[in-house]
Design an enzyme around this catalytic site. Structure first.
Site, short mmCIF file in Angstrom:
data_model
loop_
_atom_site.label_atom_id
_atom_site.label_comp_id
_atom_site.label_asym_id
_atom_site.label_seq_id
_atom_site.Cartn_x
_atom_site.Cartn_y
_atom_site.Cartn_z
N ARG A 180 0.84 -1.21 0.00
CA ARG A 180 0.00 0.00 0.00
C ARG A 180 0.87 1.26 0.00
O ARG A 180 0.51 2.29 -0.56
CB ARG A 180 -0.96 0.00 1.21
CG ARG A 180 -1.73 1.31 1.34
CD ARG A 180 -2.96 1.19 2.23
NE ARG A 180 -2.70 0.55 3.49
CZ ARG A 180 -2.06 1.10 4.54
NH1 ARG A 180 -1.61 2.33 4.47
NH2 ARG A 180 -1.87 0.42 5.65
N TYR A 207 -16.17 15.29 -15.70
CA TYR A 207 -16.75 13.95 -15.54
C TYR A 207 -17.72 14.01 -14.36
O TYR A 207 -17.35 14.51 -13.29
CB TYR A 207 -15.62 12.94 -15.31
CG TYR A 207 -16.12 11.55 -15.03
CD1 TYR A 207 -16.98 10.92 -15.94
CD2 TYR A 207 -15.76 10.86 -13.88
CE1 TYR A 207 -17.45 9.64 -15.70
CE2 TYR A 207 -16.23 9.58 -13.64
CZ TYR A 207 -17.08 8.98 -14.55
OH TYR A 207 -17.55 7.71 -14.30
N ASP A 264 -7.35 17.79 -15.10
CA ASP A 264 -7.68 16.41 -15.45
C ASP A 264 -7.39 16.27 -16.94
O ASP A 264 -8.10 16.83 -17.78
CB ASP A 264 -9.15 16.13 -15.12
CG ASP A 264 -9.53 14.67 -15.40
OD1 ASP A 264 -8.88 14.03 -16.25
OD2 ASP A 264 -10.49 14.18 -14.77
N LYS A 304 -8.37 4.92 -19.31
CA LYS A 304 -8.64 5.40 -20.66
C LYS A 304 -7.40 5.25 -21.56
O LYS A 304 -6.91 4.16 -21.72
CB LYS A 304 -9.15 6.85 -20.57
CG LYS A 304 -10.27 7.03 -19.54
CD LYS A 304 -11.48 6.19 -19.88
CE LYS A 304 -12.60 6.12 -18.87
NZ LYS A 304 -12.51 6.52 -17.53
N1 LCS Z 1 -11.83 11.97 -15.16
C1 LCS Z 1 -12.37 11.88 -16.40
C2 LCS Z 1 -12.17 13.00 -17.36
C3 LCS Z 1 -13.07 10.75 -16.76
O1 LCS Z 1 -13.57 10.69 -18.00
C4 LCS Z 1 -13.24 9.70 -15.83
C5 LCS Z 1 -14.02 8.48 -16.14
C6 LCS Z 1 -12.69 9.85 -14.54
C7 LCS Z 1 -11.98 10.99 -14.26
C8 LCS Z 1 -12.82 8.76 -13.51
O2 LCS Z 1 -12.05 7.65 -13.87
P1 LCS Z 1 -12.35 6.14 -13.43
O3 LCS Z 1 -12.55 6.13 -11.96
O4 LCS Z 1 -13.58 5.71 -14.16
O5 LCS Z 1 -11.13 5.43 -13.85
N2 LCS Z 1 -14.83 8.61 -17.28
C9 LCS Z 1 -15.69 7.74 -17.72
C10 LCS Z 1 -16.51 7.99 -18.83
O6 LCS Z 1 -16.59 9.04 -19.45
N3 LCS Z 1 -17.19 6.89 -19.10
O7 LCS Z 1 -16.95 5.91 -18.17
C11 LCS Z 1 -15.98 6.39 -17.22
#
Ligand code: LCS
Length: 394
Positions: free
Chosen positions: A59, A112, A184, A209
């Site tokens: 961790r 998001y 971000d 992503k």
């Molecule tokens: N920031 C952005 C710009 C994102 O698009 C997402 C997830 C996150 C943070 C959070 O990431 P995660 O915890 O899912 O790894 N975006 C998503 C979307 O547009 N569709 O599904 C997840």
């Protein structure tokens, strides 16, 4: 190795994995262990005291995860990075580490969905204040500044509106009031945009992503420009326990090697797909940073190395027509997420951004009819062919 900072981006992806393996392994080994043996009681105490470098407990740190963290810090031009269990863990760790009760944050309204929901529904319970503005016009940020504003948080391009925010201008505003700028950078990946070079103090990604790119893991990462911020982020990650697992890190390291060629190919496809949609009689509007019609073209050229692979559009006939399109694609996948090798289509108002209030969606410019398209690396003729046949059904 020569200094990896001197290598080109694709060489950095292939030849710098940030690990030292005594057997000369060409790939980063998976250190699938929860704990690490100390040489002696004194050695263990020194590791805990920080007077000796060494791994203690996964961790807190793990060699496979560290290899990924070093590589991402290199790609984003930061001091170092902290890998975490998801993109939302990255967002929450940033809020938790860098804001306190009584502080105020100004954010892009188009972010998001959960990045806003976690602030408005949870961090607010601990007295953190927030304002959401259309950051495509930075004057809106200036108007919201309060004496206790400590953070400006932006997403550019924004999910899912594709609005662009001037990163350098935001850095100037943040620093003029002693606040920090967090970007971000998920929609660009470090291949297309490096916010630290434009003055950002912290950059984060949903690793799920582009960085991983293969739709097989969920992860996140936070890059600190300076040691002082990186240390705060790492301490918070360790204490909240949202670390990345070594096996997860191994998969990300593997996926990351092809980031450049994946984005190049998907972007070429996206340009063709966007042109097809723009000229299709059933499409009402389209926003893609690579189109001549894109309103913020100058800003795209100023701060991005390419227009990316994400497209937002509306079908004539609004939501019902959009649903027909989504229900009729055959090869493209109707699913959330983005930035992978496969083409995905989804509906933000009822899916990724559904937990935001209708008012918050309206303020952010997320209309009911907005359809989001993440272009993959398939043959572009097949992507366009699939869209064409689905549009014919409307
Ligand atoms: N920031 C952005 C710009 C994102 O698009 C997402 C997830 C996150 C943070 C959070 O990431 P995660 O915890 O899912 O790894 N975006 C998503 C979307 O547009 N569709 O599904 C997840």
């Amino acid at each position: 190795m020569e200094n990896p900072k001197d290598y080109g981006f694709n060489s950095q992806l292939i030849h710098y994995s940030g690990h030292d393996d005594k057997y000369g392994s060409a790939t980063v080994p998976i250190y699938q262990t929860s704990t690490f043996a100390f040489d002696s009681a004194e050695d263990g105490a020194a590791c805990f005291a920080g007077t000796k470098e060494g791994y203690i407990y996964t961790r807190i740190g793990n060699p496979t995860v560290k290899a990924l963290e070093r590589q991402i810090a290199l790609l984003e031009h930061g001091y170092d990075s902290v890998a975490v269990s998801s993109g939302m863990a990255a967002v929450s760790t940033v809020y938790m580490a860098l804001l306190s009760g009584g502080d105020h944050m100004i954010s892009s309204a188009a972010v998001y969905g959960p990045s806003r929901v976690v602030m408005e529904q949870h961090f607010s319970r601990f007295g953190v204040q927030s304002s959401y503005v259309n950051s495509a016009d930075v004057e809106n940020i200036k108007k919201e500044i309060r004496p206790n504003t400590k953070m400006i948080f932006i997403e550019s391009p924004a999910n899912p509106t594709m609005d662009i925010t001037d990163i350098a201008a935001c850095a100037e505003i943040a620093h003029s009031i002693g606040a920090i700028l967090v970007v971000d950078n998920t929609f660009c990946s470090p291949y297309l945009q490096n916010p630290i070079d434009m003055g950002a103090d912290v950059v984060l990604h949903s690793i799920t992503k582009f960085i991983n790119g293969h739709a097989d893991i969920v992860g996140g990462v936070i890059i600190g420009k300076e040691k002082i911020i990186y240390d705060k982020l790492r301490t918070m990650m360790v204490n909240m326990g949202c670390n990345m697992d070594p096996h997860q890190a191994y998969l990300v390291i593997r996926g990351l090697k092809t980031l450049g060629i994946r984005v190049d190919r998907a972007q070429e496809n996206a340009i063709e797909v966007a042109k097809f949609l723009e000229n299709h009689p059933k499409i009402e509007w389209i926003k893609y940073p690579g189109l001549k019609s894109f309103a913020q073209k100058d800003l795209v050229e100023k701060q991005m190395k390419g227009p990316g692979t994400m497209i937002s559009f509306g079908v004539k006939g609004g939501l019902e027509a959009g649903k027909k399109l989504m229900n009729n694609v055959k090869m493209c996948i109707l699913a959330v997420s983005l930035g992978g090798i496969e083409t995905l289509i989804q509906h933000p108002a009822s899916m990724t951004h559904s937990k935001m209030s209708p008012k918050a969606r309206e303020d952010a410019g997320i209309s009911e009819g907005l359809v989001r398209f993440s272009v993959g690396i398939e043959n572009v003729g097949d992507i366009i062919g699939d869209l064409r046949q689905a549009l014919e059904k409307i």
